[in-house]
Write a protein that holds these residues in place. Structure first.
Motif, PDB file in Angstrom:
ATOM      1  N   ALA A  23      41.724  37.737  35.239  1.00  0.00           N
ATOM      2  CA  ALA A  23      41.714  38.326  36.534  1.00  0.00           C
ATOM      3  C   ALA A  23      39.910  38.483  37.032  1.00  0.00           C
ATOM      4  N   GLY A  24      39.458  38.635  35.935  1.00  0.00           N
ATOM      5  CA  GLY A  24      37.894  38.594  36.271  1.00  0.00           C
ATOM      6  C   GLY A  24      37.116  36.913  36.461  1.00  0.00           C
ATOM      7  N   PHE A  25      38.072  36.336  36.054  1.00  0.00           N
ATOM      8  CA  PHE A  25      38.305  34.786  35.872  1.00  0.00           C
ATOM      9  C   PHE A  25      37.965  34.073  37.094  1.00  0.00           C
ATOM     10  N   TYR A  26      38.477  34.585  38.082  1.00  0.00           N
ATOM     11  CA  TYR A  26      38.600  34.765  40.052  1.00  0.00           C
ATOM     12  C   TYR A  26      37.222  35.352  40.242  1.00  0.00           C
ATOM     13  N   GLU A  27      36.114  36.156  39.385  1.00  0.00           N
ATOM     14  CA  GLU A  27      35.280  37.218  40.275  1.00  0.00           C
ATOM     15  C   GLU A  27      35.034  35.759  41.361  1.00  0.00           C
ATOM     16  N   GLY A  28      34.791  36.387  42.349  1.00  0.00           N
ATOM     17  CA  GLY A  28      33.399  35.528  43.761  1.00  0.00           C
ATOM     18  C   GLY A  28      35.028  34.229  44.313  1.00  0.00           C
ATOM     19  N   LEU A  29      36.159  34.015  44.142  1.00  0.00           N
ATOM     20  CA  LEU A  29      36.785  33.209  44.247  1.00  0.00           C
ATOM     21  C   LEU A  29      37.332  34.181  45.465  1.00  0.00           C
ATOM     22  N   GLU A  30      38.650  33.204  46.612  1.00  0.00           N
ATOM     23  CA  GLU A  30      39.490  33.267  47.070  1.00  0.00           C
ATOM     24  C   GLU A  30      40.901  33.991  47.150  1.00  0.00           C
ATOM     25  N   PRO A  31      41.199  34.824  46.030  1.00  0.00           N
ATOM     26  CA  PRO A  31      42.530  34.473  45.339  1.00  0.00           C
ATOM     27  C   PRO A  31      43.869  33.959  46.330  1.00  0.00           C
ATOM     28  N   VAL A  32      44.474  32.982  46.011  1.00  0.00           N
ATOM     29  CA  VAL A  32      45.617  32.118  46.910  1.00  0.00           C
ATOM     30  C   VAL A  32      47.308  33.042  46.429  1.00  0.00           C
ATOM     31  N   GLU A  33      47.213  33.198  47.724  1.00  0.00           N
ATOM     32  CA  GLU A  33      48.889  34.515  47.609  1.00  0.00           C
ATOM     33  C   GLU A  33      49.776  33.631  46.975  1.00  0.00           C
ATOM     34  N   PRO A  34      50.188  34.209  46.063  1.00  0.00           N
ATOM     35  CA  PRO A  34      49.795  36.014  45.955  1.00  0.00           C
ATOM     36  C   PRO A  34      49.418  36.072  45.301  1.00  0.00           C
ATOM     37  N   GLY A  35      48.017  35.840  44.906  1.00  0.00           N
ATOM     38  CA  GLY A  35      46.690  36.375  43.635  1.00  0.00           C
ATOM     39  C   GLY A  35      47.043  36.123  42.313  1.00  0.00           C
ATOM     40  N   VAL A  36      46.757  36.461  41.763  1.00  0.00           N
ATOM     41  CA  VAL A  36      46.343  36.523  40.354  1.00  0.00           C
ATOM     42  C   VAL A  36      47.660  37.430  39.631  1.00  0.00           C
ATOM     43  N   VAL A  37      48.873  37.016  38.727  1.00  0.00           N
ATOM     44  CA  VAL A  37      50.251  37.779  38.530  1.00  0.00           C
ATOM     45  C   VAL A  37      50.992  36.734  37.747  1.00  0.00           C
TER      46      VAL A  37
END
Length: 270
Positions: A228-242
């Motif tokens: 999940a740390g690779f997405y820092e600063g990004l806005e996750p697209v639903e349903p997120g990092v899963v």
């Protein structure tokens, strides 16, 4: 338009088919035909320890399909930078994107001669779009960006694909730094599409250790928090990092998806 197809056939003829190769093993797990007995034997040995690996390979391919279709159809992205593409099989990035938008431009990046030879020999683009291949290493993001800029317009949104490749980097901080450098070069409204193996399955981890001992290219699992740390600063697209089987799942012919120890998602650069 497809670039670099002329020498692909010769390169394929020169490839050693007696030694197992990770890209061909993955192709075997996906049900592809670009593999040999040595690859099938190594793939079966991995499956003996972690039987869900074939499901995992297919789940990654389906995640790629859904994520590329989302970025092309719903988000309107027309440019794709796919790093560590692996061997061609069904529903490659350019095929999915160009079904939505024939004018889409795709740049594949790999530093494996086997992968590049197959790609140049077997993949073709629509006449309206572009499909090109870069021989470059993930550890040199500046070189990737410089070569990709010959095909992609970095003033317009780009989807960056890193499917199952960051685990090949042992140093987590280095991997995060490379992802940050790549994302830094992309304009707003670009996307990160990423997944990697997580540490939730002891059998999967044991199979990877056995593969490491055999001399194969090592792959390192990470915690879900690290991924999940690779997405820092990004806005996750639903349903997120899963778990990837839970990212916008669709009906398929194999029933309900199984947990395959693979974590990822899609993130928007705002």
């Amino acid at each position: 338009m497809t670039d670099g197809a002329d020498d692909g056939g010769k390169l394929l003829r020169d490839i050693d088919v007696t030694t197992p190769h990770s890209a061909r093993i993955w192709n075997y797990w996906l049900g592809g035909k670009d593999n040999y007995q040595a690859d099938r034997d190594a793939g079966d040995e991995f499956l003996a320890i972690y039987p869900a690996q074939r499901d995992k390979a297919r789940a990654c391919r389906r995640f790629l399909l859904r994520a590329v279709r989302y970025t092309a159809a719903e988000a309107g992205v027309r440019q794709f930078l796919d790093i560590g593409t692996g061997l061609p099989t069904a529903d490659n990035t350019h095929e999915v994107a160009q079904r939505v938008a024939p004018e889409a431009r795709i740049v594949y990046v790999d530093n494996d001669p086997l992968v590049l030879a197959h790609a140049r020999a077997l993949l073709t683009s629509t006449s309206e779009g572009v499909t090109r291949y870069i021989d470059a290493d993930l550890r040199d993001p500046d070189e990737i960006l410089a070569q990709a800029a010959r095909t992609l317009d970095f003033s317009q949104p780009i989807a960056l694909l890193l499917i199952g490749v960051l685990g090949h980097m042992a140093d987590y901080d280095e991997a995060r730094s490379i992802v940050s450098r790549l994302l830094e070069a992309l304009p707003p409204a670009s996307y990160l599409v990423h997944c990697d193996g997580d540490d939730t399955s002891p059998a999967y981890t044991a199979a990877l250790e056995r593969y490491r001992d055999s001399g194969g290219v090592p792959y390192n699992v990470r915690t879900r928090e690290q991924i999940a740390g690779f997405y820092e600063g990004l806005e996750p697209v639903e349903p997120g990092v899963v778990p990837i089987q839970s990212w916008r799942p669709e009906p398929n012919d194999i029933g309900s998806p199984v947990d395959v120890a693979e974590f990822g998602g899609v993130g928007l650069k705002v």
